[in-house]
Design a protein around this motif. Structure first.
Motif, PDB file in Angstrom:
ATOM      1  N   UNK A   1     100.398 101.014 -30.011  1.00 61.83           N
ATOM      2  CA  UNK A   1     101.240 100.046 -30.705  1.00 61.83           C
ATOM      3  C   UNK A   1     102.334  99.631 -29.728  1.00 61.83           C
ATOM      4  N   UNK A   2     102.336  98.346 -29.396  1.00 63.14           N
ATOM      5  CA  UNK A   2     103.217  97.863 -28.328  1.00 63.14           C
ATOM      6  C   UNK A   2     104.477  97.198 -28.861  1.00 63.14           C
ATOM      7  N   UNK A   3     105.600  97.548 -28.257  1.00 66.56           N
ATOM      8  CA  UNK A   3     106.867  96.902 -28.624  1.00 66.56           C
ATOM      9  C   UNK A   3     107.670  96.552 -27.386  1.00 66.56           C
ATOM     10  N   UNK A   4     108.437  95.488 -27.472  1.00 65.76           N
ATOM     11  CA  UNK A   4     109.271  95.104 -26.339  1.00 65.76           C
ATOM     12  C   UNK A   4     110.731  95.127 -26.732  1.00 65.76           C
ATOM     13  N   UNK A   5     111.542  95.677 -25.846  1.00 67.78           N
ATOM     14  CA  UNK A   5     112.969  95.759 -26.136  1.00 67.78           C
ATOM     15  C   UNK A   5     113.736  94.583 -25.536  1.00 67.78           C
ATOM     16  N   UNK A   6     113.144  93.912 -24.572  1.00 66.05           N
ATOM     17  CA  UNK A   6     113.839  92.813 -23.888  1.00 66.05           C
ATOM     18  C   UNK A   6     115.223  93.250 -23.410  1.00 66.05           C
ATOM     19  N   UNK A   7     115.320  94.480 -22.946  1.00 63.65           N
ATOM     20  CA  UNK A   7     116.574  95.032 -22.413  1.00 63.65           C
ATOM     21  C   UNK A   7     117.694  95.088 -23.452  1.00 63.65           C
ATOM     22  N   UNK A   8     117.331  94.975 -24.710  1.00 66.58           N
ATOM     23  CA  UNK A   8     118.335  94.971 -25.771  1.00 66.58           C
ATOM     24  C   UNK A   8     118.297  96.306 -26.522  1.00 66.58           C
ATOM     25  N   UNK A   9     119.375  97.088 -26.428  1.00 63.79           N
ATOM     26  CA  UNK A   9     119.397  98.414 -27.058  1.00 63.79           C
ATOM     27  C   UNK A   9     119.116  98.358 -28.554  1.00 63.79           C
ATOM     28  N   UNK A  10     119.562  97.304 -29.205  1.00 65.08           N
ATOM     29  CA  UNK A  10     119.327  97.175 -30.648  1.00 65.08           C
ATOM     30  C   UNK A  10     117.850  97.007 -30.948  1.00 65.08           C
ATOM     31  N   UNK A  11     117.200  96.163 -30.151  1.00 65.44           N
ATOM     32  CA  UNK A  11     115.770  95.958 -30.362  1.00 65.44           C
ATOM     33  C   UNK A  11     115.005  97.225 -30.019  1.00 65.44           C
ATOM     34  N   UNK A  12     115.486  97.923 -29.037  1.00 68.18           N
ATOM     35  CA  UNK A  12     114.846  99.183 -28.662  1.00 68.18           C
ATOM     36  C   UNK A  12     114.875 100.172 -29.827  1.00 68.18           C
ATOM     37  N   UNK A  13     116.030 100.284 -30.429  1.00 70.15           N
ATOM     38  CA  UNK A  13     116.206 101.218 -31.529  1.00 70.15           C
ATOM     39  C   UNK A  13     115.339 100.814 -32.724  1.00 70.15           C
ATOM     40  N   UNK A  14     115.311  99.522 -32.990  1.00 77.19           N
ATOM     41  CA  UNK A  14     114.513  99.018 -34.085  1.00 77.19           C
ATOM     42  C   UNK A  14     113.029  99.299 -33.838  1.00 77.19           C
ATOM     43  N   UNK A  15     112.607  99.114 -32.596  1.00 76.29           N
ATOM     44  CA  UNK A  15     111.209  99.357 -32.241  1.00 76.29           C
ATOM     45  C   UNK A  15     110.848 100.822 -32.482  1.00 76.29           C
ATOM     46  N   UNK A  16     111.708 101.711 -32.024  1.00 78.13           N
ATOM     47  CA  UNK A  16     111.440 103.137 -32.197  1.00 78.13           C
ATOM     48  C   UNK A  16     111.376 103.481 -33.682  1.00 78.13           C
ATOM     49  N   UNK A  17     112.294 102.921 -34.416  1.00 84.32           N
ATOM     50  CA  UNK A  17     112.320 103.148 -35.856  1.00 84.32           C
ATOM     51  C   UNK A  17     111.011 102.690 -36.524  1.00 84.32           C
ATOM     52  N   UNK A  18     110.581 101.491 -36.190  1.00 87.90           N
ATOM     53  CA  UNK A  18     109.328 100.974 -36.743  1.00 87.90           C
ATOM     54  C   UNK A  18     108.155 101.881 -36.383  1.00 87.90           C
ATOM     55  N   UNK A  19     108.131 102.347 -35.155  1.00 88.40           N
ATOM     56  CA  UNK A  19     107.036 103.220 -34.724  1.00 88.40           C
ATOM     57  C   UNK A  19     107.041 104.527 -35.506  1.00 88.40           C
ATOM     58  N   UNK A  20     108.228 105.028 -35.744  1.00 83.91           N
ATOM     59  CA  UNK A  20     108.351 106.264 -36.505  1.00 83.91           C
ATOM     60  C   UNK A  20     107.862 106.051 -37.943  1.00 83.91           C
ATOM     61  N   UNK A  21     108.211 104.921 -38.504  1.00 81.75           N
ATOM     62  CA  UNK A  21     107.729 104.624 -39.856  1.00 81.75           C
ATOM     63  C   UNK A  21     106.207 104.562 -39.882  1.00 81.75           C
ATOM     64  N   UNK A  22     105.651 104.027 -38.830  1.00 82.22           N
ATOM     65  CA  UNK A  22     104.195 103.954 -38.777  1.00 82.22           C
ATOM     66  C   UNK A  22     103.568 105.303 -38.478  1.00 82.22           C
ATOM     67  N   UNK A  23     104.385 106.280 -38.246  1.00 76.46           N
ATOM     68  CA  UNK A  23     103.909 107.638 -38.001  1.00 76.46           C
ATOM     69  C   UNK A  23     102.969 107.714 -36.802  1.00 76.46           C
ATOM     70  N   UNK A  24     103.363 107.038 -35.720  1.00 75.37           N
ATOM     71  CA  UNK A  24     102.600 107.199 -34.483  1.00 75.37           C
ATOM     72  C   UNK A  24     102.643 108.675 -34.095  1.00 75.37           C
TER      73      UNK A  24
END
Lengths: 329, 329
Positions: free
Chosen positions: A95-118
DNA sequence: CTGAAAGCGCTTACAG
DNA sequence: CTGAAAGCGCTTACAG
């Protein structure tokens, strides 16, 4: 979009759901005749089992989350390709996510991945404060950092020694006789800071004491071309430019060419990553090899072990950078 | 890796699971005091809801599958970036798979995605017989093809007119005076066939009747360098080479340079895709622009509509290719 | 060898 | 406003 379910297969083959499940999963205790009937029914219905339901039961989704800054930088494309080559064999999906060097997007991406239970996460961290890393740590998901280390934290990673990268670049440019060297850096991430330290320290030791205006971060939403253009317009007059990565070096070269600046005669340019296209550029790009594809492969291998051995397996790989001299410097 | 669950949150805040769920989902019928208590408990526990369980109930995973040949070709990296930019806003996650031009891997990837119950799929199809497409059709998942069309099937897609691409290339090279033109093609996929038709037909109409040895597919596991090397060794003596994509053109240039062949004086080279690095190469690469990033964006937009409007929304986009003349031809 | 039952972590009618 | 119950699609002990 209603998929047929196990119950449909069971009904069509005249057995219970339990038996259908066992037949489909190749368990030993099913009569051959029954198994055949169930398999045929599944085939006819085009039955595709739901790994959602399976995962809910088993606790595994056979899925790994990958967060990079952007896949359009070939460096990360190669990292992901390396990860994929390892995970593919074990039938994990990415499951691929991009942060675009933005800490907020990074955090959101990690959160989404956790919800998906990777089952695990491979992250090229942006923020220098390890917020995303802290979050991962708290959630006790297996994870590995790739390409960039987190500050002050002993987490598993596969990186190339960033301080040395900065030092190598400075050394090389000094040896080429440069005294006015611009560093176009990335922003935010810890690797960028380390490279900067190695770079500036080496310059200092060689008696070159440049002010802070010689290091320019490219911030979110900014383009290398703008940043470099601004420097040139304000008359800083560098004779060489060191860029955080090859991708940025290519952008810098584009701007220089646009302005009719000759490379390396007027201004030398070098990058980091040793992208394969580098040798085909005009002029061929001097760079630093960071064992790009090894990063992807190594991080995936470590993650696999962490996911499989629940006993706290841990490993860090620190790769050694190597200067690749070509005609751009 | 045991995440805390809704029950834990409920217990800690002294309410039932149902109430906890409602509070967390911002439903109207929960007293402010209760809601606050539940939210705090969730915060304290670091509760991350399982979208597995949610998905099992709702039938949606907020996930889209993307299958390309390989992300290390910048063309596909750009396509994926485009897809991501659209899907990101709607909080969809991307599950990435690579087929590596192998129909079997393509089918396996689609199958895995279906098992994961992705809400939709974007596919750059490999096989010319539409096996993966048939499979998708049968499973009635919303899907869109990108970059390549499927033969004989009226499925939604965003592509650039392949026949025209082949014709444009032939036209351009003929105009440049070439009569011995090698086509290094991709293999298997339908787009490759269409480009070949456009290419050969245009040559024929110009009175150039080359034998089949002038079209060379690069098969799975083969490298462009080998294929081109073999051609050169057997003495075919082309004066120009047209490559299926820029990535392959760059590889061809690498091999030519290695052999000391001058570009374009001895042999001209052109590609397709208009990768941004093309203008920075030595020499700058003549290519055909296919509106690369529009493909990603367009396919994601179409898919979104198909996923949201269940009434059989359908759309096809056919982009127009454009020649970009540079110094390599 | 096969089936009824419980449960994976959630959500939503349905009562109260 | 809140809780008990049923169910999303599976798997696996537990009986028979």
């Amino acid at each position: 979009m209603t998929h047929s379910k196990l119950r449909d297969v069971a009904e069509r083959s005249g057995v219970s759901i339990s038996t259908a499940s066992r037949a489909l999963n190749n368990r030993a205790d099913v009569s051959p005749a029954t198994r055949a009937r169930v398999l045929r029914a599944a085939e006819e219905l085009g039955y595709v089992p739901s790994s959602l339901a399976k995962g809910l039961w088993s606790g595994s989704t056979k899925t790994v989350g990958v967060v990079v800054t952007t896949i359009s930088n070939p460096f990360y494309a190669n990292v992901v390709t390396g990860i994929e080559s390892v995970l593919d064999r074990e039938a994990y999906n990415i499951v691929l996510n991009s942060s675009h060097e933005d800490p907020m997007r990074e955090l959101r991406a990690v959160r989404l991945l956790l919800e998906q239970r990777v089952d695990g996460i491979i992250l090229a961290p942006v923020a220098s404060e390890p917020t995303a890393v802290e979050y991962l740590e708290k959630n006790k998901v297996p994870y590995v950092l790739v390409g960039r280390r987190a500050r002050n934290v002993e987490v598993d990673h596969v990186v190339c020694d960033d301080y040395s990268i900065g030092a190598l670049a400075a050394e090389h440019l000094i040896k080429r006789g440069h005294k006015r060297i611009l560093f176009i850096n990335s922003s935010q991430n810890y690797s960028a800071q380390l490279r900067q330290e190695g770079f500036c320290q080496t310059l200092l030791e060689a008696g070159i004491d440049q002010g802070p205006e010689w290091v320019r971060p490219v911030r979110i939403g900014q383009r290398v071309e703008e940043v470099l253009g601004a420097v040139l317009d304000e008359g800083l007059n560098p004779t060489a430019i060191f860029c955080f990565c090859d991708q940025m070096a290519i952008d810098a070269m584009r701007e220089l060419k646009r302005r009719g600046v000759r490379i390396p005669d007027d201004i030398a340019v070098m990058g980091v990553d040793n992208l394969s296209v580098g040798e085909m550029l005009d002029p061929p790009l001097t760079t630093i090899d960071v064992q790009n594809s090894q990063m992807g492969i190594g991080s995936a291998q470590i993650l696999l072990r962490k996911m499989q051995q629940h006993d706290g397996y841990s490993e860090q790989i620190n790769l050694v950078p190597r200067l690749v001299e070509r005609a751009s410097t």
